[in-house]
Design an enzyme around this catalytic site. Sequence first.
Site, mmCIF file in Angstrom:
data_model
loop_
_atom_site.group_PDB
_atom_site.id
_atom_site.type_symbol
_atom_site.label_atom_id
_atom_site.label_comp_id
_atom_site.label_asym_id
_atom_site.label_seq_id
_atom_site.Cartn_x
_atom_site.Cartn_y
_atom_site.Cartn_z
ATOM 1 N N ARG A 9 -15.478 1.017 8.876
ATOM 2 C CA ARG A 9 -14.517 0.051 8.423
ATOM 3 C C ARG A 9 -13.560 0.895 8.362
ATOM 4 N NH1 ARG A 9 -12.653 -3.091 3.923
ATOM 5 N NH2 ARG A 9 -12.320 -5.454 5.159
ATOM 6 N N LYS A 37 -9.988 4.855 0.008
ATOM 7 C CA LYS A 37 -11.080 4.431 -1.858
ATOM 8 C C LYS A 37 -9.911 5.467 -3.426
ATOM 9 C CE LYS A 37 -13.478 0.886 0.449
ATOM 10 N NZ LYS A 37 -15.225 0.175 -0.154
#
Length: 278
Positions: free
Chosen positions: A258, A219
């Site tokens: 995840r 991210k």
Amino acid sequence: MSAVRGFPDLGRCRVMGILNVTPDSFSDGGIYLDPDAAVAHGLELAAAGADLVDVGGESTRPGAQRVAADEELARIRPVVRALVGSGVVVSVDTQHASVAAAALADGAAMVNDVSGGRADRAMLPLLAGSGAACVLMHSRGESADMRVTARYDDVVAEVREELAARLDAALAAGVDPEAVVLDPGIGFHKIGAQNWQVLGHLPELASLGRPLLVGTSRKTFLGALLGTGDGPRPTAAREAASLASATLAAQAGAWCVRVHDVRPAADAVRVVAAWGSA
């Protein structure tokens, strides 16, 4: 750690492998849009140690536009069916109740809704009626508005309060509390240090009484941390940081992490579990 209905206790944090069947996801958009490529990659994720494979047909990257439910379903349905038929435990990443219903009918074990049940008013009743396990994530609206809504006086307290509201809404709709996993939504309607503040206070979010799923893989906030004067670290070069953050999330008690790169994460959560039990 609280139990999740339908998922046996593994004695460690679970690993969810990411399978984006999309043309525009921030990290791997377009690579697995072809159903055969998607199924092959899903099987690779499972073989590498993914406890669940999270299949999504709509990008939720910052700025992404919504996809119609029928298009989303056309992308994922053959993939979900093939993976379930091969014995893979599948989660479906969707905000559309109709897509979730079809995936559950095809054998998916979990619904992962990044809107926390807000985007489609039929989602929570569907989850209540199906009895399926679900992930309710913290968010504040559409992906296109992520930076505008990333305003907090106390990000940890407000994320906890807003997650509690989603949990309360689910329970009011009849969802079994033991079916619910909560996700703090790292990178969703949070920028910069706000993500680190949330990650540093995961036990406060776990005090809501439900297990946590944490997704940090590749991210933007990791790219910013690792960046130089030339800008953020490129997405493909964030794997070590992704692994470190997943390891720390597991150590902090996350029920699931995840990730894109499954094998290192699968190794790491086992190390965390062994270290903690010594």
